[in-house]
Scaffold this active site. Structure first.
Site, PDB file in Angstrom:
ATOM      1  N   GLU A 171     -32.287 -23.262 -15.288  1.00 41.98           N
ATOM      2  CA  GLU A 171     -30.966 -23.349 -14.677  1.00 41.98           C
ATOM      3  C   GLU A 171     -29.918 -24.061 -15.528  1.00 41.98           C
ATOM      4  OE1 GLU A 171     -31.174 -24.984 -10.749  1.00 41.98           O
ATOM      5  OE2 GLU A 171     -32.499 -23.428 -10.012  1.00 41.98           O
ATOM      6  N   GLU A 357     -38.228 -19.598  -8.712  1.00 39.47           N
ATOM      7  CA  GLU A 357     -38.195 -20.597  -7.636  1.00 39.47           C
ATOM      8  C   GLU A 357     -37.608 -19.943  -6.401  1.00 39.47           C
ATOM      9  OE1 GLU A 357     -36.049 -24.273  -8.411  1.00 39.47           O
ATOM     10  OE2 GLU A 357     -36.829 -24.358 -10.450  1.00 39.47           O
TER      11      GLU A 357
HETATM   12  C1  BGC Z   1     -34.155 -26.840  -9.270  1.00 39.61           C
HETATM   13  C2  BGC Z   1     -35.229 -27.748  -8.703  1.00 39.61           C
HETATM   14  C3  BGC Z   1     -34.752 -28.302  -7.385  1.00 39.61           C
HETATM   15  C4  BGC Z   1     -34.546 -27.149  -6.435  1.00 39.61           C
HETATM   16  C5  BGC Z   1     -34.127 -27.540  -5.014  1.00 39.61           C
HETATM   17  C6  BGC Z   1     -33.578 -25.905  -8.251  1.00 39.61           C
HETATM   18  O1  BGC Z   1     -32.253 -25.659  -8.515  1.00 39.61           O
HETATM   19  O2  BGC Z   1     -34.649 -26.138 -10.386  1.00 39.61           O
HETATM   20  O3  BGC Z   1     -35.496 -28.754  -9.630  1.00 39.61           O
HETATM   21  O4  BGC Z   1     -35.624 -29.255  -6.843  1.00 39.61           O
HETATM   22  O5  BGC Z   1     -33.533 -26.333  -6.936  1.00 39.61           O
HETATM   23  O6  BGC Z   1     -32.872 -28.121  -5.023  1.00 39.61           O
END
Ligand code: BGC
Length: 450
Positions: A171, A357
């Site tokens: 990111e 993610e």
């Molecule tokens: C990040 C994580 C973060 C998650 C939840 C993502 O943007 O890569 O490190 O914990 O979002 O906010």
């Protein structure tokens, strides 16, 4: 069976499954074994920066408890584990000498994963820049991209015989916009559009690292960007223009250069990037996959004329939201919309997508003596996996889905106040207790292989 969003809960066949964490969010052990300081050490040690004044310790303390994490991953049955490598454990000053004790930790982690048949899939950079490099300008200066390539060389030489799959940078938008433009994340700068060099230098770092990893025999290398599905708050021309600009900054500024070799036209914003000859070829070096982190859609309205930026995020009407409040709406169909639009926009230039993610935080107790029945998380995950299945049905190539997160962990400026884990962690004792969502994900993975 039908999930909470009324979608069939049959998991898409052929998808690989994973769960993710990041070094600073889970490792603890900030002092010792030669570890250097990162911008996140400086951030958490500055009073007022983290809402609950916590410092990422103890938390899951995975530097000590990593064998428990591996056992949890094995219990889930995931194909892969996405974790990140801490630059300052491996190269404490951000340049020069490596630290063998830091490398030894990742050796043990990688070997432990391979022993139980899980593919290690590390991220080289998940926001923890060495503080020494920040003092020299951080991601605002080009030299940091060169330093990143040098660090990548150290890691690849140490682990590349066993690790074949790599995410380069997590990111870059979060570092550039929240870290350098508005200061919500480390390094806490408030440069607004003057933060844009941090975009270019991170993307350059990604391209340089890709070359290094390939020389060390990597099978798969890619970046992982945070994406959202942008909607205008109303169909007024002003809101539509604002939404278009937000899409440009949030999505296309990061995807276009990697996938097409060109930045989108930034003239409407009156900004420029420090591009040198040859940079765009390096940034657009072919990737084996394109990583998409997706959490929520974004509804955008035009900002008042005297505001520093031309757009403002507003609540998305008619949908529930996560523990982060009404600016984190829950809308799985937005993920399908994003994925199908990306496939349309980039066509043959888009390699297979990996969802790097996806997950949600909900208010949960700090200490538990029995598994939490986190049905809201199950509904969120079921809805978004269904959304991935819908995109696949519509012809989008998606290879892998990753839950954020394996564990409750340190949620950056929100400290220990937001819990995203499939596994509850008592942040005082580091005790791990799988939640109901852990069992649900385990069952889903098993069913997908029948
Ligand atoms: C990040 C994580 C973060 C998650 C939840 C993502 O943007 O890569 O490190 O914990 O979002 O906010």
């Amino acid at each position: 069976m039908v999930d909470a969003f009324g979608r069939p809960s049959t998991p898409p066949a052929g998808l690989r499954w994973s769960a993710a964490t990041a070094a600073f969010q889970i490792e603890g052990a900030r002092h010792g074994d030669g570890r250097g300081r990162s911008i996140w050490d400086d951030f958490v040690d500055t009073p007022g920066q983290v809402v609950d004044a916590t410092t990422a310790e103890p938390g899951p303390a995975s530097y000590e408890h990593f064998a428990e994490d591996i056992a949890l991953l094995q219990g889930l049955g995931v194909d892969r584990y996405r974790f990140s490598i801490s630059w300052v454990r491996v190269q404490p000053d951000g340049r020069g000498k490596p630290e063998p004790r830091g490398i030894a930790y990742y050796d043990r982690l990688v070997d432990g994963l391979l022993e139980v048949g899980i593919t290690p899939f590390p991220t080289l950079y998940h926001w923890d820049l060495p503080a020494t490099l920040e003092a020299d300008g951080g991601w605002l200066v080009r030299d940091t991209a060169e330093r990143f390539a040098e660090y990548t060389e150290i890691v690849a030489a140490a682990l590349g015989d066993r690790v074949k799959h790599w995410y380069t940078i997590n990111e870059p938008i979060s570092t550039a916009l929240q870290g350098y433009a508005i200061g919500e994340l480390a390094p806490g700068r408030q440069l607004l559009f003057d933060a844009l060099p941090a975009v270019h230098h991170q993307l350059l770092a990604h391209g340089l690292a890709t070359g290094v990893l390939r020389q060390h025999g990597a099978d798969a290398v890619g970046i992982v960007n945070n994406h959202t599905w942008v909607r205008p708050a109303t169909d007024s021309e002003a809101d539509q223009t604002a939404a278009h600009l937000y899409d440009l900054i949030h999505n296309r500024l990061f995807a276009d250069p990697v996938l097409t070799g060109n930045y989108p036209d930034l003239r409407p914003l009156g900004v420029d990037l420090p591009i040198q000859d040859g940079d765009m070829d390096i940034i657009a070096t072919a990737s084996d996959f394109y990583g998409v982190n997706f959490y929520n859609p974004t509804t955008i309205a035009a900002a008042p004329a005297d505001a520093p930026v031309p757009f403002v995020q507003v609540p998305t009407p008619g949908v529930a939201h996560t523990g982060f409040g009404e600016l984190w709406p829950i809308d799985p169909a937005a993920l399908t919309a994003f994925l199908t639009e990306a496939a349309r926009r980039y066509g043959d230039r888009l390699p297979p997508i990996i969802i790097g993610e996806n997950g949600a935080s909900f208010p949960e107790p700090d200490a538990v003596d029995a598994p939490i029945r986190d049905s809201d998380r199950v509904a969120y995950l079921a809805g978004h996996i269904g959304a991935v299945a819908d995109a696949i049905t519509q012809g989008v190539r998606i290879e892998e889905y990753t839950v954020w997160s394996l564990l409750d962990n340190f949620e950056w400026a929100d400290g220990f106040t937001q819990r995203f884990g499939l596994v509850h962690v008592d942040h005082e004792t580091s005790k791990r207790t799988p939640k109901r969502s852990y069992d649900w994900y385990r069952t889903l993975i098993a069913e997908s292989r029948r």
